[in-house]
Structures are given as C-alpha cells and as structure tokens.
Write an enzyme that holds these catalytic residues in place. Structure first.
Site, PDB file in Angstrom:
ATOM      1  N   GLU A  92       0.817  -1.207   0.000  1.00  0.00           N
ATOM      2  CA  GLU A  92       0.000   0.000   0.000  1.00  0.00           C
ATOM      3  C   GLU A  92       0.856   1.265   0.000  1.00  0.00           C
ATOM      4  O   GLU A  92       1.933   1.290   0.591  1.00  0.00           O
ATOM      5  CB  GLU A  92      -0.899   0.020   1.233  1.00  0.00           C
ATOM      6  CG  GLU A  92      -1.838  -1.156   1.329  1.00  0.00           C
ATOM      7  CD  GLU A  92      -2.549  -1.210   2.671  1.00  0.00           C
ATOM      8  OE1 GLU A  92      -2.673  -0.153   3.319  1.00  0.00           O
ATOM      9  OE2 GLU A  92      -2.953  -2.312   3.076  1.00  0.00           O
ATOM     10  N   CYS A 105       3.059   8.363   1.302  1.00  0.00           N
ATOM     11  CA  CYS A 105       3.551   7.434   2.323  1.00  0.00           C
ATOM     12  C   CYS A 105       3.908   6.122   1.630  1.00  0.00           C
ATOM     13  O   CYS A 105       3.035   5.453   1.068  1.00  0.00           O
ATOM     14  CB  CYS A 105       2.473   7.236   3.389  1.00  0.00           C
ATOM     15  SG  CYS A 105       3.014   6.282   4.805  1.00  0.00           S
ATOM     16  N   CYS A 112       5.544  -7.128   8.034  1.00  0.00           N
ATOM     17  CA  CYS A 112       6.569  -6.591   8.919  1.00  0.00           C
ATOM     18  C   CYS A 112       6.859  -7.606  10.017  1.00  0.00           C
ATOM     19  O   CYS A 112       5.960  -8.307  10.486  1.00  0.00           O
ATOM     20  CB  CYS A 112       6.084  -5.281   9.537  1.00  0.00           C
ATOM     21  SG  CYS A 112       7.322  -4.410  10.525  1.00  0.00           S
ATOM     22  N   CYS A 116       4.421  -4.610  16.146  1.00  0.00           N
ATOM     23  CA  CYS A 116       3.965  -3.554  17.052  1.00  0.00           C
ATOM     24  C   CYS A 116       2.463  -3.724  17.300  1.00  0.00           C
ATOM     25  O   CYS A 116       1.695  -4.003  16.371  1.00  0.00           O
ATOM     26  CB  CYS A 116       4.248  -2.184  16.461  1.00  0.00           C
ATOM     27  SG  CYS A 116       6.024  -1.843  16.264  1.00  0.00           S
ATOM     28  N   CYS A 119      -0.281  -1.806  15.125  1.00  0.00           N
ATOM     29  CA  CYS A 119      -0.065  -1.748  13.676  1.00  0.00           C
ATOM     30  C   CYS A 119      -0.664  -2.960  12.970  1.00  0.00           C
ATOM     31  O   CYS A 119      -0.312  -4.102  13.270  1.00  0.00           O
ATOM     32  CB  CYS A 119       1.434  -1.663  13.390  1.00  0.00           C
ATOM     33  SG  CYS A 119       1.841  -1.647  11.639  1.00  0.00           S
ATOM     34  N   CYS A 330      -1.741   1.831   7.329  1.00  0.00           N
ATOM     35  CA  CYS A 330      -1.264   0.826   6.386  1.00  0.00           C
ATOM     36  C   CYS A 330      -1.492  -0.593   6.884  1.00  0.00           C
ATOM     37  O   CYS A 330      -1.367  -0.886   8.060  1.00  0.00           O
ATOM     38  CB  CYS A 330       0.218   1.048   6.100  1.00  0.00           C
ATOM     39  SG  CYS A 330       0.499   2.363   4.918  1.00  0.00           S
TER      40      CYS A 330
END
Length: 347
Positions: A92, A105, A112, A116, A119, A330
C-alpha cells in the site's frame, strides 16, 4: 526466464549492465534518464538507443513499472493505492494532499517482523522484502506523481529491516542521474533498528523519524517488542553523537493512547529524554484497528502534551488525522485483498 527490471538500478549498476551487453558506457546515463527523468514505461521508448540495442535489451530486461491495482478515496482527498510487487504480494501507498503540500507514504516491505501492537501491518507477519524497483514504482506509477512535494517511508514495513534496498532507492531519488530530489523532501521512519540507522545516517541526508510512543522502556516494550533488542535509550544516546543542527531534521512519532502514555509522568520523561537533541515530537491520533484493545486519547490530552513539551523546550505539534474513513493506516487494504484472493483460489 523472467526478465530483469531496469527500474531500481543505480548508475553504477546500469554501467555494469551496458558493459555486459556490449553497449557504450554513455548508454548507462541515457537509460537512467529514460527511467528516472522521462519516466519511460517500455524499453522501446528509449529512442536515443539504436533499434538493435533496444531489441537486445528487451530480450533480457523490462522497465519494471506497474500501475496500481486498486484505489480507495477519502472524503478529505487522501487516496490509498494498492500495488502488486514483483514477488506477487500486495503493498500500500497513501497519497495525502494538503494545502501546498502533497505527501506520499511509501512501503518498504510486504508485512513486517516488528509486530507492534498498534499496527495492522505487523498482524500480517512478514512475507517479503521489497526491491528498490517496488519502492520506486509506488512513486513513478502514482497518478498524482507530478504533484508530489514530499515522501515519507512510513508505510508497510520497517525500512531498516530492508536497509540495502531502501538506501538504494534513496540514492536514486536524490542523485543527479536520478530524480534529483532534495533529501529534505524525504523522511524515513524507523522504530530504531540501530545497524540500519547508523548506515542511513552515514550514507543519506534525508530526514529521520523515530517511532517512540512511550519514554518508558517497559511500556514501550509492551507496544513494540523490538524495544528489548534496541532500547530507545540506546537509540537516543547514539543520536546524540550526530550534529543535526544544520543538516537533517529529526522527529519522534508519538501515537497518543488514552490513559496509557498521555500523563504528566510521560510528559516529564519525554522532556528529560529528548531535551539534548534538536528535534520535533509529532503527536498522532490513533487509528483503531480490528481486534486491538487500544483507544486513542481525547483532544484535551493531545493539547496538554503538546503545550507541556513546547513550554519545556521540546518542539511539539499535533499531526492532523487524514483518511480515517478509508482506514488509511497501512496494512488494512492489503490484508483484505490477500484474504479475498485466497478465498477466490479456494472457490
């Protein structure tokens, strides 16, 4: 055999490529001009190369551009674009127009590893590294490319968990043979992966943003597990060894959570932690994601933190929330697209 993309190659890489293909050395700069200045989408458009050379290149290489596969528009003008990477994954980019600025962005990974708590991308897990080709394609193939004034590497992924490809993209973005953008138009955001951060500080002049979210190690670790490996105190001490007064800007991103990191105790510790670094703190409203028991702080707490930090020598601003009606945080759109594709394969 799959063709190799030209997009994402640095000038030295293009020089090696033309030498290996029996082309004159000056052809490397010609190809770079077509890729990064003329925005060619096909090798046949590179008309100052001979027809024979273009045909030979086309047998092995492709430009590597691809258009967005989906777009979602917000009432406030924000647009979230879905791209497909060379490895076949969805990523994205978010386009944010505002007054005399237009920011993109950019994502640096598929998913990932950092996990976190706040997120959505982290909930995907990690799938693949993006190549410089994929990173630059988000910019070059953006319909609003001509309006862009700023880039932020704050999309999917941790940039310094993919340092080689991110630094390559930054070189091309700022080099005279590439986009020739000022490094001051680009910000790279990290949770503080120290080895990649050190390389970035030594090899690039782009702005830096550190995801902070709590000044206390135990609290930050509950939000960001990587705190255990790279404690924020270690990151801060490392940053104090660099002179930021006349070069890049350093900022700290701080998502404000209700009754979690918005107290006087947190405000005082933020001042202690950051007072010796010329920096800015950006307070961010939390975009809720499904299944996560976090709640954003109300406006009065945001204002309290801003005023306390500013009054005590730490420049602080409240970032305007954009694209909340399209779930601009995102990871949400790509997660849904991947799930839809899996369902379609099953059916």
């Amino acid at each position: 055999m799959e063709k190799e993309p030209l997009l994402g190659k640095t000038l030295p890489e293009l020089q090696a490529l033309v030498a290996a293909n029996g082309m004159p050395s000056f052809a490397a700069k010609q190809i770079a001009q077509w890729l990064y200045v003329q925005h060619a989408t096909d090798i046949d458009q590179m008309t100052n190369l001979s027809i024979t050379k273009r045909a030979a290149l086309s047998e092995k290489y492709t430009v590597g551009r691809s258009e967005p596969v989906e777009v979602v528009a917000s009432e406030d003008g924000t647009r979230k674009y879905l791209f497909k990477s060379l490895s076949g994954h969805y990523i994205e980019s978010v386009y944010i127009p505002e007054d005399d600025r237009a920011t993109l962005c950019v994502s640096s990974q598929v998913g990932c590893k950092m996990n976190c708590k706040f997120c959505q991308t982290g909930k995907q897990g990690f799938s693949a590294q993006l190549l410089a080709t994929d990173i630059l394609n988000q910019i070059l193939s953006l319909p609003e490319r001509a309006q862009l004034t700023n880039l932020v590497f704050m999309g999917m992924g941790e940039p310094f968990d993919n340092t080689d490809e991110v630094l390559k993209a930054l070189e091309i973005l700022t080099a005279s043979y590439g986009y020739a953008w000022s490094p001051r138009r680009i910000t790279v955001s990290t949770i503080g992966i120290v080895p990649g951060l050190v390389r970035f500080l030594e090899q690039s002049q782009c702005h830096l943003a550190i995801s902070l979210h709590s000044p206390f190690s135990s609290e930050r670790m509950s939000l960001m597990p990587m705190e255990k490996t790279y404690p924020v105190e270690q990151v801060i001490q490392m940053l104090k060894g660099y002179d930021f007064r006349h070069q890049r800007r350093v900022s700290f991103e701080y998502i404000v959570f209700d009754h979690m990191n918005d107290t006087m105790r947190h405000a005082r510790e933020l001042v202690r932690l950051l007072r010796d670094i010329p920096c800015r703190v950006n307070l961010i409203r939390y975009h809720a994601i499904p299944g996560i028991d976090l709640k954003g702080a109300d406006e009065s707490r945001m204002i309290f933190l801003r005023d306390y930090l500013s009054d005590n020598g730490v420049t602080c601003t409240i970032r305007r929330s954009r694209g909340e009606d399209i779930l601009a945080a995102c990871g949400l759109l790509s997660t849904q697209k991947q799930e839809d594709d899996l369902k379609a394969q099953v059916l």
